[in-house]
Enzyme design. Structure first.
Site, PDB file in Angstrom:
ATOM      1  N   LYS B  85       0.851  -1.202   0.000  1.00  0.00           N
ATOM      2  CA  LYS B  85       0.000   0.000   0.000  1.00  0.00           C
ATOM      3  C   LYS B  85       0.882   1.246   0.000  1.00  0.00           C
ATOM      4  O   LYS B  85       1.875   1.312   0.741  1.00  0.00           O
ATOM      5  CB  LYS B  85      -0.894  -0.026   1.244  1.00  0.00           C
ATOM      6  N   SER B 160      -9.722   2.225   2.965  1.00  0.00           N
ATOM      7  CA  SER B 160      -8.872   2.960   2.055  1.00  0.00           C
ATOM      8  C   SER B 160      -7.925   2.073   1.249  1.00  0.00           C
ATOM      9  O   SER B 160      -7.367   2.516   0.258  1.00  0.00           O
ATOM     10  CB  SER B 160      -8.041   3.959   2.850  1.00  0.00           C
ATOM     11  N   SER B 184      -9.705  -0.410   7.109  1.00  0.00           N
ATOM     12  CA  SER B 184      -9.186  -0.221   5.744  1.00  0.00           C
ATOM     13  C   SER B 184      -8.502  -1.432   5.137  1.00  0.00           C
ATOM     14  O   SER B 184      -8.131  -1.411   3.965  1.00  0.00           O
ATOM     15  CB  SER B 184      -8.229   0.965   5.707  1.00  0.00           C
TER      16      SER B 184
END
Lengths: 98, 517
Positions: B85, B160, B184
């Site tokens: 990420k 997210s 997330s």
């Protein structure tokens, strides 16, 4: 609890160092008023006898021996800076007088 | 085994083939790079990646192959590629946090988890898309455009960490790292049909994860099987002296627990407040079926009440922005990232800061910084931030009481399946509601795992099942998760991801549709 209004948002934006246009202030005030209203029940959830928890696990101060470890070189530290000079971060004036 | 079959297998199966010399890491990495090339890019692709690290990934793979050929003892996952990420800093690759303010920024150091991936010799395929600074539940708040759900390209992949979940669901990477502040990792896992784990707070070092809300953030694994997540958590977990909140007694035996997979005699608690009203019918149906499967495998299912969970969402949306407003103060146009000069008036550092943050931050980030500044301001501190911290105590007490009665807790991971892109973009409150079931775990620091529970009746989209355990008992999640996963696979005739429509065709159809509109 007090509602949040446009003047509040303008003041908060100044505190947070974010310039905002008039349109942005209007929109943000409306959205934040709705959000603040939706979270107000939080203040009714716990009485004075309930202690606050700031962190999911108990924190203890973490110390280390005062020895030099691996740190970034000045060049590495400055590598992502928008401006630098003479091995330092270069910033615009702090006061308005030049 | 052809490349398509190769990329669809689990990370542990890939590792076994590497160890047996049936495939090379270069072949494996190249197969994933080819897949990324085929389905990720363009206006109609999945857009899971913000940066693809072709050269370095292939070089690491070649190095692993050479070492293996020389009979060097390597880590079990050596040579298995992974995506990271883009909130986690990496040397030699850009880290943007999904924000314009960090466009093109290169970190001078590696996050601890990245160092561990490198030590295990896992090739890093690239950096995955996310909501700006991890603020969002749909990956639509990325400054670089949204990620699309591989099940339906018109839908959100969750947020997210939508990029990490979509990369794994789209077979672009067998493993990925995410961060979970309010769900997330788990919520994107639920809506993409992948496995995602938020470890116990402090079990995985956060050093090098760009902080949103430090008391809630946690790095964790994203994968396609429960065992793969366990293997990855074992790579990235453990004490780190560079993170003052890192646990010294981190969880162990995770992969062994996943391999054991036994629920006989275990008590599993259904959280009364986290299902029923407000949850999509198809989500409820799959959830109830999972309970039946666990009961059939010898677990006792009991209902438990966590009465203060109703306040969790409100408390979270006070604590998180408060911490974010403080953490994001460092983006000031001085030390890293962009600098924007005001178009008129005096050129002071204060005004440069205001102009930089105005131009560099998106709407959601500004909204949360202002909300946090408000919640922390004199006069409102006790009513907002102070009250929210008290709710945190109540949530911890709810968990403690529940775990006195049961071994693990279970709920749906998200109230609905993936919604359409744009559907909730103008309604922040509706967006925030997606995290209602995942947030309590972050407030209390307990671990949580999501796994695919099947497809919803209404729309044929994946439904996530969430398991929660007491702090430091991550192994329990893997033990129960592995059982449920195998029972569900038996019921659905294989992994749930096998039911997804062929992605390459979806991308082509979507491109044609876009061209005609």
């Amino acid at each position: 609890m007090a509602a949040i209004n446009r003047d509040d948002v303008a003041h908060l934006a100044q505190l947070a160092h974010i310039e905002m246009s008039d349109d942005e202030l209007d929109r943000m005030a409306t959205e934040l008023a709705v959000i603040v209203d939706s979270v107000k029940s939080v203040s009714e959830a716990a009485g004075p006898d309930v202690p606050a928890t700031s962190h999911p696990i108990p924190l203890t101060n973490v110390m280390r021996e005062d020895v030099v470890g691996h740190v970034l070189t000045a060049e590495e530290a400055l590598s992502g800076a928008p401006d630098s000079a003479d091995g330092r971060f270069k910033v615009p004036a702090i006061l308005e007088e030049s | 085994m052809n490349a398509n079959e190769l990329i669809r297998s689990s990370a542990s199966a890939m590792a076994a083939k590497l160890a047996a010399g049936e495939i090379t890491s270069v072949e494996l990495v190249q197969a994933h790079l080819d897949r990324i090339g085929a389905v990720d890019g363009g206006d109609s692709g999945v857009h899971a990646f913000l940066h693809v690290n072709t050269e370095e990934a292939l070089a690491v793979a070649a190095d692993v192959d050479a070492r293996r050929a020389a009979c060097e003892q390597l880590h079990e996952l050596a040579g298995v590629p992974i995506a990271v990420k883009d909130l986690i800093v990496t040397r030699g690759q850009p880290t943007t946090a999904g924000s314009k303010i960090l466009e093109g920024w290169m970190s001078p150091y590696d996050a601890t988890v990245v160092k561990k991936l490198r030590a295990a010799r896992m090739p890093i395929l690239g950096k995955t898309n996310l909501d700006e600074f991890a603020m969002g539940s749909s990956t639509e708040h990325s400054a670089y455009g949204p990620t699309r759900n591989p099940w339906d390209l018109d839908r959100i992949p969750g947020g997210s960490g939508g990029g990490s979940a979509a990369a794994v669901a789209a077979f672009e990477a067998p493993l990925a790292l995410g961060t979970d502040t309010g769900g997330s990792i788990r919520q994107p896992g639920a809506v993409t049909g992948t496995v995602g784990v938020k470890p116990t707070y402090g079990a995985v070092s956060r050093y090098g994860a760009i902080a949103m809300a430090s008391s809630l953030d946690q790095i964790g694994p994203v994968s396609r099987t429960v065992l793969d997540s366990a293997l990855l958590q074992e790579v990235i977990g453990g004490h780190d002296p560079q993170d003052s909140t890192s646990l010294t007694d981190a969880s162990t035996g995770l992969a062994a627990a996943a391999r054991l997979g036994n629920v006989k005699g275990m008590k599993i608690g259904v959280i009364k407040e986290l299902h029923g009203e407000g949850y999509q019918g198809g989500v409820e149906n799959r959830f109830n079926e999972s309970l039946e499967l666990l009961r059939g495998a010898g677990a006792e299912i009991v209902e438990v009440s966590c009465p203060n969970f109703g306040y969790a969402l409100g408390a979270y949306y006070l604590i998180m922005p408060s911490e974010a407003s403080s953490n994001l103060a460092k983006f000031d146009g001085v030390r890293f990232g962009m600098r924007t000069l005001p178009t008129e008036g005096p050129l002071t550092i204060e005004r440069v800061m205001g102009a930089t943050r105005a131009a560099g931050f998106g709407d959601e980030v500004k909204r949360r910084i202002i909300l946090g500044t408000y919640a922390l301001s004199a006069g409102y501190y006790d009513a907002y931030y102070g009250s929210a911290q008290k709710v945190r105590t109540l949530i911890q007490r709810d968990f403690a009481a529940a775990f006195e009665q049961v071994d693990v807790l279970i709920s749906p991971t998200a109230p609905t399946t993936a919604f359409k892109l744009g559907e909730k973009l103008s309604d922040p409150l509706a967006m925030y509601l997606n995290d209602v079931a995942t947030i309590p775990a972050n407030l209390a620091g307990v671990p949580g795992l999501t796994l695919p529970g099947g497809l919803a009746d209404e729309d044929g989209l994946p439904v996530g099942i969430q398991l929660l355990a007491p702090a430091r008992e991550d192994a329990r999640l893997y033990r129960v998760g592995a059982v449920l996963e195998s029972l569900l696979e038996a019921q659905w005739g294989g992994p749930i991801l096998d039911q997804a429509p062929p992605l390459a065709e979806l991308v082509q159809t979507h491109a044609a549709k876009e061209a005609n509109s």
